[in-house]
Write a protein that holds these residues in place. Sequence first.
Motif, PDB file in Angstrom:
ATOM      1  N   GLY A  61       0.800  -1.222   0.000  1.00 15.98           N
ATOM      2  CA  GLY A  61       0.000   0.000   0.000  1.00 15.98           C
ATOM      3  C   GLY A  61       0.830   1.268   0.000  1.00 15.98           C
ATOM      4  O   GLY A  61       0.348   2.339  -0.348  1.00 15.98           O
ATOM      5  N   HIS A  62       2.081   1.135   0.404  1.00 16.06           N
ATOM      6  CA  HIS A  62       2.874   2.343   0.649  1.00 16.06           C
ATOM      7  C   HIS A  62       4.129   2.485  -0.202  1.00 16.06           C
ATOM      8  O   HIS A  62       5.173   2.841   0.283  1.00 16.06           O
ATOM      9  N   PHE A  63       3.997   2.200  -1.508  1.00 17.98           N
ATOM     10  CA  PHE A  63       5.050   2.706  -2.383  1.00 17.98           C
ATOM     11  C   PHE A  63       4.372   3.803  -3.203  1.00 17.98           C
ATOM     12  O   PHE A  63       3.185   3.727  -3.506  1.00 17.98           O
ATOM     13  N   GLU A 104      -1.032  13.404   0.578  1.00 20.20           N
ATOM     14  CA  GLU A 104      -0.348  12.950   1.783  1.00 20.20           C
ATOM     15  C   GLU A 104      -0.978  11.650   2.265  1.00 20.20           C
ATOM     16  O   GLU A 104      -2.179  11.456   2.178  1.00 20.20           O
ATOM     17  N   CYS A 105      -0.151  10.794   2.809  1.00 19.59           N
ATOM     18  CA  CYS A 105      -0.635   9.503   3.298  1.00 19.59           C
ATOM     19  C   CYS A 105      -0.440   9.424   4.804  1.00 19.59           C
ATOM     20  O   CYS A 105       0.387  10.134   5.376  1.00 19.59           O
ATOM     21  N   THR A 106      -1.182   8.532   5.439  1.00 25.84           N
ATOM     22  CA  THR A 106      -1.074   8.350   6.893  1.00 25.84           C
ATOM     23  C   THR A 106       0.329   7.896   7.302  1.00 25.84           C
ATOM     24  O   THR A 106       0.729   8.075   8.447  1.00 25.84           O
ATOM     25  N   CYS A 107       1.083   7.324   6.376  1.00 31.29           N
ATOM     26  CA  CYS A 107       2.429   6.817   6.700  1.00 31.29           C
ATOM     27  C   CYS A 107       3.463   7.927   6.715  1.00 31.29           C
ATOM     28  O   CYS A 107       4.596   7.710   7.125  1.00 31.29           O
ATOM     29  N   GLY A 108       3.089   9.125   6.230  1.00 33.10           N
ATOM     30  CA  GLY A 108       4.028  10.238   6.222  1.00 33.10           C
ATOM     31  C   GLY A 108       4.583  10.553   4.838  1.00 33.10           C
ATOM     32  O   GLY A 108       5.166  11.614   4.620  1.00 33.10           O
ATOM     33  N   GLY A 110       1.572  10.359  -2.120  1.00 35.63           N
ATOM     34  CA  GLY A 110       1.235   9.632  -3.343  1.00 35.63           C
ATOM     35  C   GLY A 110       1.245   8.124  -3.229  1.00 35.63           C
ATOM     36  O   GLY A 110       1.421   7.414  -4.221  1.00 35.63           O
ATOM     37  N   CYS A 111       1.052   7.608  -2.000  1.00 37.25           N
ATOM     38  CA  CYS A 111       1.092   6.151  -1.821  1.00 37.25           C
ATOM     39  C   CYS A 111       0.017   5.450  -2.661  1.00 37.25           C
ATOM     40  O   CYS A 111      -1.077   5.966  -2.858  1.00 37.25           O
ATOM     41  N   TYR A 112       0.378   4.261  -3.106  1.00 36.36           N
ATOM     42  CA  TYR A 112      -0.493   3.434  -3.948  1.00 36.36           C
ATOM     43  C   TYR A 112      -1.901   3.330  -3.364  1.00 36.36           C
ATOM     44  O   TYR A 112      -2.884   3.496  -4.076  1.00 36.36           O
TER      45      TYR A 112
HETATM   46 ZN   LIG Z   1       1.648   5.629   2.719  1.00 37.04          ZN
END
Ligand SMILES: [Zn+2]
Length: 318
Positions: free
Chosen positions: A167-169, A177-181, A184-186
Amino acid sequence: MCDEIYFGIDIGGTAVKMGIMNSRGELFASDTASVNFDQYETPILQTVKKVSAVFIEEHPEYKDKLKAIGISATGQIDSRTGVVSGTAGHIKNWQDSRIKEEMEELFRLPVAVANDANCAALGEYWIGAARGVEDVIVITVGTGIGGGIITGGKLLSGARGIAGEMGHFSIKSDGEECTCGNRGCYERYASTTALVRMINERMKKGELKAFADNVSGKTIFEELGKGNAKLQAAVEEWIDYVADGLVSLVHIFNPSMIIISGGVSMQKELFIDPLSVKIKDRIMPAYRENLEIRQAALKNNAGLAGAIYNCICTLIEE
Ligand SMILES: [Zn+2]
């Protein structure tokens, strides 16, 4: 043939599923219990220990036959130590839970723990849609995107057992912005959540006519089935995003099969088939040969089965 008996536990964010399975993947008994009944005030691991002990007491015929326990758990799980090394952030009292140690102490049996998405992949490889296929990418499209990568018949686990976090590349360096920081995360573009958000936004702007009070993966595909052309175009864009990530993954891992799981994977004609065409159009010819894109076969039992298969593999290795 005398089959070995295993206890499988699949710990999700809302419920825990328990089951007794043999070494051929046959399920004999199963049950589920809530883990968020008091918004995680009671730590999940405490609930799991309580309900799993009750479950085994309720099935005395298996109690003394159990060889080991396989656990699938939500969050980032260090599969070497069986400790929760990172969570999505919304689950209280879960980070640092020592699953392996505490369950081994409780049951006096060997315990193997792995991340739920990786377990789901192993389940499909063991007794599901990818049975006997050595190079497989399993991707779960749902609230987020999860998955597991099996290469040469083995789960790619990485240094701490947390590999395959698909999910996070990033597919857009200047993206949302994504919750991971990261940006543009997948999963910000290709999850079912992303599809629903995109459709809602277009309805708000008047680009799409409202077709349901509650827009969800289910209602979107129901409406698509009626031949809504504007909605079709929007969904096509979303499928392009799903393909974006998979095209990259195909070039990195050279799988012979991609398995799609999650609620939307039920949509063969409206999702899996067009996705398959888009992926094959965009990958280099040598990667296309023999590549198959399929729906998952196991549905709700994939995590449980994979947890037990992971446990069997771990015992063999030790
Ligand atoms: Zn992410």
